[in-house]
Design a protein around this motif. Structure first.
Motif, PDB file in Angstrom:
ATOM      1  N   LEU A  31      35.984  36.475  33.761  1.00 16.27           N
ATOM      2  CA  LEU A  31      35.009  37.297  34.486  1.00 16.27           C
ATOM      3  C   LEU A  31      35.699  38.314  35.387  1.00 16.27           C
ATOM      4  O   LEU A  31      35.190  39.417  35.596  1.00 16.27           O
ATOM      5  N   ALA A  32      36.859  37.966  35.911  1.00 18.66           N
ATOM      6  CA  ALA A  32      37.582  38.873  36.814  1.00 18.66           C
ATOM      7  C   ALA A  32      38.022  40.149  36.105  1.00 18.66           C
ATOM      8  O   ALA A  32      38.386  41.123  36.766  1.00 18.66           O
ATOM      9  N   GLN A  33      37.973  40.174  34.769  1.00 17.19           N
ATOM     10  CA  GLN A  33      38.354  41.371  34.020  1.00 17.19           C
ATOM     11  C   GLN A  33      37.268  42.439  34.044  1.00 17.19           C
ATOM     12  O   GLN A  33      37.527  43.588  33.676  1.00 17.19           O
ATOM     13  N   PHE A  34      36.059  42.078  34.449  1.00 19.27           N
ATOM     14  CA  PHE A  34      34.929  42.993  34.382  1.00 19.27           C
ATOM     15  C   PHE A  34      34.593  43.543  35.763  1.00 19.27           C
ATOM     16  O   PHE A  34      34.549  42.802  36.748  1.00 19.27           O
ATOM     17  N   SER A  35      34.340  44.861  35.818  1.00 20.90           N
ATOM     18  CA  SER A  35      34.081  45.503  37.102  1.00 20.90           C
ATOM     19  C   SER A  35      32.596  45.713  37.390  1.00 20.90           C
ATOM     20  O   SER A  35      32.224  45.991  38.528  1.00 20.90           O
ATOM     21  N   LYS A  36      31.739  45.597  36.375  1.00 18.48           N
ATOM     22  CA  LYS A  36      30.308  45.814  36.606  1.00 18.48           C
ATOM     23  C   LYS A  36      29.793  44.800  37.621  1.00 18.48           C
ATOM     24  O   LYS A  36      29.961  43.585  37.451  1.00 18.48           O
ATOM     25  N   PRO A  37      29.139  45.265  38.692  1.00 19.55           N
ATOM     26  CA  PRO A  37      28.734  44.343  39.765  1.00 19.55           C
ATOM     27  C   PRO A  37      27.725  43.287  39.343  1.00 19.55           C
ATOM     28  O   PRO A  37      27.626  42.241  39.974  1.00 19.55           O
ATOM     29  N   ALA A  63      34.101  34.763  45.337  1.00 20.60           N
ATOM     30  CA  ALA A  63      35.527  34.979  45.494  1.00 20.60           C
ATOM     31  C   ALA A  63      36.229  33.653  45.741  1.00 20.60           C
ATOM     32  O   ALA A  63      35.647  32.715  46.267  1.00 20.60           O
ATOM     33  N   ARG A  64      37.481  33.604  45.369  1.00 26.53           N
ATOM     34  CA  ARG A  64      38.250  32.373  45.495  1.00 26.53           C
ATOM     35  C   ARG A  64      38.314  31.895  46.941  1.00 26.53           C
ATOM     36  O   ARG A  64      38.165  30.735  47.253  1.00 26.53           O
ATOM     37  N   LYS A  65      38.564  32.828  47.844  1.00 22.59           N
ATOM     38  CA  LYS A  65      38.685  32.462  49.245  1.00 22.59           C
ATOM     39  C   LYS A  65      37.335  32.592  49.924  1.00 22.59           C
ATOM     40  O   LYS A  65      36.423  33.248  49.443  1.00 22.59           O
ATOM     41  N   SER A  66      37.207  31.967  51.077  1.00 23.07           N
ATOM     42  CA  SER A  66      35.996  32.144  51.855  1.00 23.07           C
ATOM     43  C   SER A  66      35.936  33.577  52.345  1.00 23.07           C
ATOM     44  O   SER A  66      36.943  34.258  52.489  1.00 23.07           O
ATOM     45  N   ALA A  67      34.721  34.066  52.607  1.00 21.81           N
ATOM     46  CA  ALA A  67      34.568  35.424  53.112  1.00 21.81           C
ATOM     47  C   ALA A  67      35.320  35.596  54.412  1.00 21.81           C
ATOM     48  O   ALA A  67      35.910  36.638  54.684  1.00 21.81           O
ATOM     49  N   ALA A  68      35.310  34.547  55.246  1.00 24.18           N
ATOM     50  CA  ALA A  68      35.985  34.635  56.541  1.00 24.18           C
ATOM     51  C   ALA A  68      37.480  34.837  56.354  1.00 24.18           C
ATOM     52  O   ALA A  68      38.108  35.645  57.041  1.00 24.18           O
ATOM     53  N   ALA A  69      38.088  34.115  55.394  1.00 28.39           N
ATOM     54  CA  ALA A  69      39.524  34.255  55.158  1.00 28.39           C
ATOM     55  C   ALA A  69      39.856  35.653  54.653  1.00 28.39           C
ATOM     56  O   ALA A  69      40.828  36.269  55.093  1.00 28.39           O
ATOM     57  N   SER A  70      39.037  36.176  53.720  1.00 31.35           N
ATOM     58  CA  SER A  70      39.265  37.517  53.205  1.00 31.35           C
ATOM     59  C   SER A  70      39.121  38.542  54.313  1.00 31.35           C
ATOM     60  O   SER A  70      39.910  39.484  54.419  1.00 31.35           O
ATOM     61  N   LEU A  90      38.835  44.270  44.396  1.00 30.93           N
ATOM     62  CA  LEU A  90      39.337  44.564  43.058  1.00 30.93           C
ATOM     63  C   LEU A  90      38.242  45.147  42.177  1.00 30.93           C
ATOM     64  O   LEU A  90      38.455  46.128  41.458  1.00 30.93           O
ATOM     65  N   ALA A  91      37.050  44.574  42.235  1.00 31.02           N
ATOM     66  CA  ALA A  91      35.943  45.060  41.404  1.00 31.02           C
ATOM     67  C   ALA A  91      35.561  46.483  41.779  1.00 31.02           C
ATOM     68  O   ALA A  91      35.300  47.324  40.908  1.00 31.02           O
ATOM     69  N   ARG A  92      35.532  46.785  43.088  1.00 34.22           N
ATOM     70  CA  ARG A  92      35.176  48.143  43.521  1.00 34.22           C
ATOM     71  C   ARG A  92      36.234  49.148  43.084  1.00 34.22           C
ATOM     72  O   ARG A  92      35.909  50.282  42.699  1.00 34.22           O
ATOM     73  N   TYR A  93      37.498  48.746  43.111  1.00 34.48           N
ATOM     74  CA  TYR A  93      38.570  49.635  42.665  1.00 34.48           C
ATOM     75  C   TYR A  93      38.414  49.945  41.175  1.00 34.48           C
ATOM     76  O   TYR A  93      38.504  51.099  40.754  1.00 34.48           O
ATOM     77  N   ARG A  94      38.172  48.912  40.387  1.00 29.24           N
ATOM     78  CA  ARG A  94      38.033  49.111  38.944  1.00 29.24           C
ATOM     79  C   ARG A  94      36.812  49.963  38.621  1.00 29.24           C
ATOM     80  O   ARG A  94      36.843  50.808  37.728  1.00 29.24           O
ATOM     81  N   GLU A  95      35.737  49.733  39.354  1.00 29.03           N
ATOM     82  CA  GLU A  95      34.513  50.504  39.127  1.00 29.03           C
ATOM     83  C   GLU A  95      34.739  51.979  39.432  1.00 29.03           C
ATOM     84  O   GLU A  95      34.282  52.860  38.697  1.00 29.03           O
ATOM     85  N   ALA A  96      35.460  52.262  40.512  1.00 32.47           N
ATOM     86  CA  ALA A  96      35.672  53.642  40.939  1.00 32.47           C
ATOM     87  C   ALA A  96      36.688  54.375  40.070  1.00 32.47           C
ATOM     88  O   ALA A  96      36.570  55.584  39.848  1.00 32.47           O
ATOM     89  N   THR A  97      37.687  53.664  39.572  1.00 35.22           N
ATOM     90  CA  THR A  97      38.768  54.316  38.836  1.00 35.22           C
ATOM     91  C   THR A  97      38.668  54.152  37.330  1.00 35.22           C
ATOM     92  O   THR A  97      39.351  54.861  36.583  1.00 35.22           O
ATOM     93  N   GLY A  98      37.841  53.205  36.873  1.00 34.66           N
ATOM     94  CA  GLY A  98      37.755  52.936  35.442  1.00 34.66           C
ATOM     95  C   GLY A  98      39.001  52.273  34.892  1.00 34.66           C
ATOM     96  O   GLY A  98      39.290  52.385  33.696  1.00 34.66           O
ATOM     97  N   SER A 116      43.595  52.013  47.798  1.00 36.37           N
ATOM     98  CA  SER A 116      42.310  52.715  47.843  1.00 36.37           C
ATOM     99  C   SER A 116      42.057  53.411  46.511  1.00 36.37           C
ATOM    100  O   SER A 116      42.972  54.007  45.933  1.00 36.37           O
ATOM    101  N   PRO A 117      40.819  53.379  46.006  1.00 38.14           N
ATOM    102  CA  PRO A 117      40.517  54.074  44.749  1.00 38.14           C
ATOM    103  C   PRO A 117      40.408  55.584  44.922  1.00 38.14           C
ATOM    104  O   PRO A 117      40.382  56.311  43.942  1.00 38.14           O
TER     105      PRO A 117
END
Length: 234
Positions: free
Chosen positions: A13-19, A105-112, A169-177, A209-210
């Motif tokens: 699933l991490a390979q896909f950028s579509k939200p 996400a793997r980590k808690s939101a607080a950790a990220s 990561l998903a936002r970067y992939r979405e913005a840059t393709g 940054s994208p």
């Protein structure tokens, strides 16, 4: 076995950028915040997902993305080299299954947030933030051997680009393709050691940054000489 399957699916699933992809995939496998009847099939679950307005695309789009995009990627992953699964990974997956909550996400939101906020406040890397990075889990484009892929960024040489959480990561992939063939997950320490062991001087760019020239205040670059020093201390 269920935990292992869940972790492997999450890696694909991490390979896909579509939200909307996480909502589609976990609804199809009936792992989500609003699980369907256990006797329902994938089609019925996706119909429920769309009918309840929990995804911003049509039923047809959902089924196409699951059957024509996600499942072929799962099949392809079965012949690829798989990253080792740790006890921590299994505990994480077990919590998902016990609560039947959609994996995020793997980590808690607080950790990220802590690491991302620390990076944004820096002008130069300092010890505590670097230690957070070394001990934390990051994601990035990987080769078939689950080794970080290096990118040549102008005259600055080669760099590993990694992200502190899946949302970035998903936002970067979405913005840059960016069409990366595989996404890997490593500790920051593993990334540093790999970069230091390469023939070509290699830096590490954390949360790139994208947008060219924008958003760099949230990005932490570690130059090759810093990588060499960190590797000696790891």
């Amino acid at each position: 076995m269920r935990e292992i399957v869940l972790l492997r699916l999450h890696g694909v699933l991490a390979q896909f950028s579509k939200p909307e992809m996480p909502a589609i995939v976990w609804a199809a496998y009936n792992l989500g915040v609003a699980p369907a009847d256990e006797e329902s099939g994938v089609v019925q679950r996706l119909e429920q997902l769309v009918g309840e307005g929990r995804v911003g695309c049509s039923f047809r789009t959902c089924t196409r993305r699951f059957y024509e995009k996600f499942l072929p990627a799962v099949e392809k992953s079965l012949s690829a080299t798989q990253a080792a699964i740790t006890d921590e990974d299994l505990d994480w997956a077990s919590r998902w299954l016990t609560g039947n909550i959609r994996p995020g996400a793997r980590k808690s939101a607080a950790a990220s947030d802590r690491l991302s906020t620390a990076i944004r406040r820096l002008r130069e890397p300092v010890g505590p933030v670097l230690k957070m990075f070394l001990d934390d889990t990051v994601l990035g484009p990987a080769s078939g051997d689950d080794v970080p892929l290096a990118a040549k960024l102008g005259p600055g040489g080669e760099w590993f680009c990694v992200f502190t959480d899946e949302g970035l990561l998903a936002r970067y992939r979405e913005a840059t393709g960016a069409a990366w063939p595989q996404i890997g997950r490593w500790t920051g320490r593993d990334v540093v050691r790999t970069a230091a062991g390469r023939i070509f001087p290699t830096g590490v760019l954390i949360n790139p940054s994208p947008a060219l020239g924008a958003g760099i205040e949230a990005t932490l670059p570690l130059e090759p000489d810093q990588i060499a020093r960190l590797a000696r201390e790891c």
